[in-house]
Design a protein around this motif. Sequence first.
Motif, PDB file in Angstrom:
ATOM      1  N   UNK A 133      12.357 -12.324  27.399  1.00 28.53           N
ATOM      2  CA  UNK A 133      11.286 -13.223  27.844  1.00 28.53           C
ATOM      3  C   UNK A 133      11.839 -14.317  28.751  1.00 28.53           C
ATOM      4  N   UNK A 134      12.708 -13.936  29.663  1.00 27.55           N
ATOM      5  CA  UNK A 134      13.394 -14.918  30.507  1.00 27.55           C
ATOM      6  C   UNK A 134      12.461 -15.697  31.419  1.00 27.55           C
ATOM      7  N   UNK A 135      11.227 -15.183  31.616  1.00 26.57           N
ATOM      8  CA  UNK A 135      10.282 -15.861  32.518  1.00 26.57           C
ATOM      9  C   UNK A 135       9.362 -16.840  31.794  1.00 26.57           C
ATOM     10  N   UNK A 136       9.535 -17.013  30.486  1.00 28.34           N
ATOM     11  CA  UNK A 136       8.666 -17.922  29.720  1.00 28.34           C
ATOM     12  C   UNK A 136       9.327 -19.275  29.600  1.00 28.34           C
ATOM     13  N   UNK A 137       8.574 -20.330  29.956  1.00 32.59           N
ATOM     14  CA  UNK A 137       9.102 -21.695  29.906  1.00 32.59           C
ATOM     15  C   UNK A 137       8.758 -22.424  28.617  1.00 32.59           C
ATOM     16  N   UNK A 138       7.720 -21.975  27.932  1.00 29.18           N
ATOM     17  CA  UNK A 138       7.236 -22.703  26.751  1.00 29.18           C
ATOM     18  C   UNK A 138       7.635 -22.000  25.462  1.00 29.18           C
ATOM     19  N   UNK A 139       8.785 -21.358  25.498  1.00 31.93           N
ATOM     20  CA  UNK A 139       9.259 -20.569  24.378  1.00 31.93           C
ATOM     21  C   UNK A 139      10.490 -21.215  23.760  1.00 31.93           C
ATOM     22  N   UNK A 140      10.520 -21.298  22.441  1.00 28.15           N
ATOM     23  CA  UNK A 140      11.706 -21.795  21.750  1.00 28.15           C
ATOM     24  C   UNK A 140      12.002 -20.898  20.556  1.00 28.15           C
ATOM     25  N   UNK A 141      13.239 -20.973  20.069  1.00 30.01           N
ATOM     26  CA  UNK A 141      13.665 -20.139  18.951  1.00 30.01           C
ATOM     27  C   UNK A 141      14.304 -20.995  17.874  1.00 30.01           C
ATOM     28  N   UNK A 142      14.220 -20.494  16.670  1.00 27.94           N
ATOM     29  CA  UNK A 142      14.880 -21.096  15.527  1.00 27.94           C
ATOM     30  C   UNK A 142      15.330 -19.939  14.642  1.00 27.94           C
ATOM     31  N   UNK A 143      16.171 -20.216  13.670  1.00 27.58           N
ATOM     32  CA  UNK A 143      16.573 -19.153  12.742  1.00 27.58           C
ATOM     33  C   UNK A 143      16.819 -19.731  11.361  1.00 27.58           C
ATOM     34  N   UNK A 144      16.703 -18.885  10.376  1.00 26.85           N
ATOM     35  CA  UNK A 144      17.101 -19.193   9.007  1.00 26.85           C
ATOM     36  C   UNK A 144      17.810 -17.945   8.475  1.00 26.85           C
ATOM     37  N   UNK A 145      18.791 -18.148   7.613  1.00 26.55           N
ATOM     38  CA  UNK A 145      19.531 -17.032   7.030  1.00 26.55           C
ATOM     39  C   UNK A 145      18.906 -16.693   5.686  1.00 26.55           C
ATOM     40  N   UNK A 146      18.347 -15.507   5.605  1.00 27.45           N
ATOM     41  CA  UNK A 146      17.540 -15.107   4.455  1.00 27.45           C
ATOM     42  C   UNK A 146      18.081 -13.823   3.847  1.00 27.45           C
ATOM     43  N   UNK A 147      18.309 -13.859   2.540  1.00 25.82           N
ATOM     44  CA  UNK A 147      18.733 -12.687   1.779  1.00 25.82           C
ATOM     45  C   UNK A 147      17.684 -12.417   0.708  1.00 25.82           C
ATOM     46  N   UNK A 148      16.885 -11.379   0.889  1.00 24.62           N
ATOM     47  CA  UNK A 148      15.796 -11.103  -0.036  1.00 24.62           C
ATOM     48  C   UNK A 148      16.282 -10.665  -1.408  1.00 24.62           C
ATOM     49  N   UNK A 149      17.543 -10.273  -1.515  1.00 24.76           N
ATOM     50  CA  UNK A 149      18.076  -9.877  -2.819  1.00 24.76           C
ATOM     51  C   UNK A 149      18.545 -11.075  -3.620  1.00 24.76           C
ATOM     52  N   UNK A 150      18.317 -12.283  -3.107  1.00 28.83           N
ATOM     53  CA  UNK A 150      18.671 -13.517  -3.810  1.00 28.83           C
ATOM     54  C   UNK A 150      17.473 -14.460  -3.817  1.00 28.83           C
ATOM     55  N   UNK A 151      16.911 -14.707  -4.995  1.00 25.73           N
ATOM     56  CA  UNK A 151      15.772 -15.609  -5.089  1.00 25.73           C
ATOM     57  C   UNK A 151      16.172 -17.016  -4.655  1.00 25.73           C
ATOM     58  N   UNK A 152      17.407 -17.420  -4.947  1.00 22.54           N
ATOM     59  CA  UNK A 152      17.886 -18.746  -4.526  1.00 22.54           C
ATOM     60  C   UNK A 152      17.880 -18.867  -3.011  1.00 22.54           C
ATOM     61  N   UNK A 174      10.696 -17.942  14.835  1.00 23.19           N
ATOM     62  CA  UNK A 174      11.753 -18.200  13.851  1.00 23.19           C
ATOM     63  C   UNK A 174      12.277 -16.850  13.383  1.00 23.19           C
ATOM     64  N   UNK A 175      13.517 -16.588  13.720  1.00 27.21           N
ATOM     65  CA  UNK A 175      14.179 -15.331  13.366  1.00 27.21           C
ATOM     66  C   UNK A 175      14.831 -15.489  12.001  1.00 27.21           C
ATOM     67  N   UNK A 176      14.645 -14.521  11.121  1.00 28.40           N
ATOM     68  CA  UNK A 176      15.419 -14.506   9.895  1.00 28.40           C
ATOM     69  C   UNK A 176      16.337 -13.290   9.906  1.00 28.40           C
ATOM     70  N   UNK A 177      17.523 -13.499   9.410  1.00 29.95           N
ATOM     71  CA  UNK A 177      18.514 -12.429   9.285  1.00 29.95           C
ATOM     72  C   UNK A 177      19.449 -12.816   8.148  1.00 29.95           C
ATOM     73  N   UNK A 178      20.204 -11.863   7.668  1.00 33.57           N
ATOM     74  CA  UNK A 178      21.122 -12.168   6.566  1.00 33.57           C
ATOM     75  C   UNK A 178      22.370 -12.886   7.059  1.00 33.57           C
ATOM     76  N   UNK A 179      22.750 -12.608   8.319  1.00 34.14           N
ATOM     77  CA  UNK A 179      24.011 -13.147   8.822  1.00 34.14           C
ATOM     78  C   UNK A 179      23.770 -13.915  10.125  1.00 34.14           C
TER      79      UNK A 179
END
Length: 343
Positions: free
Chosen positions: A57-76, A37-42
Amino acid sequence: MGTRKVAVITGANGGLGYSIACRLLDTISPSVPLTIVVTARYLRKAVETINRLRAYASNRDLLSFDYVLLDLSSISSIDEVAHQLLSRYTHIDYLFCNAGGGDFTGIDWPAAFIEVISGPKNAVTHPHFKRERIGRISRDSLGWVFQINVFANYFFVKQISTLLSGGGRVILISSIETEIAHKFDPEDVQLINSDQPYVDSKKELELMHAAIAERWAEELDVQIYLTHPGICQTSIFAEYLNWFTTFGMLCLFYIARWIGSPWHVITPYKGALAPVWAAVDAVPEADPVDGIVYASATDRWGRPYVKPTHNASTEDRKNGAILVEVMDKLVEDSLERIKVEDK
């Protein structure tokens, strides 16, 4: 095929965060299902990072990705991301608290020149010539550097603690520069008056760890490891360097390593060794979490290894307890404010 592992990496689009993801892919067997799970601001940064990791990791078959947009300067924002993860996952195996930063304004070049001439190894290990803004306040009315480097990590971990309990590992990222941090000031926990808030915030991260690591291991079965990446090239200070000064800095890094510094690992991939080792390979019985910093290091020839360093003192634990007490109150206040905003 084993049980799917889930790793959350904050700031995964940066040099060290991206390298943590790459080293994690190189460490965990391709036969083990893995979600990163990748976090980034944008959104653009998150998508770019996932595309780069897919190619890596193009040779991996059991790999998946997700993301969330996270801004540490905002508690919300942190609270919203925590709720997203709680709704998507039942367990998180590895949380790398890598994101953060400093409020740098430039370099005191005359001071840098004097430090390099006086002692080149120390100049690129414990520099005193980086300029930082004093007194920056976040939109949450907290010390900005304190928030993004210390409180944000504490708040985030507490909010997703149910996902981590039962064997999850939290990897905190400190810095070798904490050796020159100011003495902890209980009257300025948020580092608003500090003239080096970045270094002092990393020291507070160590104090926080000293106060909670053993307790969380016993009460929640969450292993919180404190690591630092040694000294490597990252983008945190890149805007104040040109090609010439960057080249000079790299030369000094190699010189420092050759004359005996174990900390100049230079590349972010080598810097990622200790965080990934702590997540995947550390054995709590042999590699305890309490009060120890596990650092990325190399020998003179650049061969990397993990070096345990800095045992927390009695004073560290006392100050850590004060810090955590303050942050627990800030957590309560923040959650109350979020409730009011949501009405």
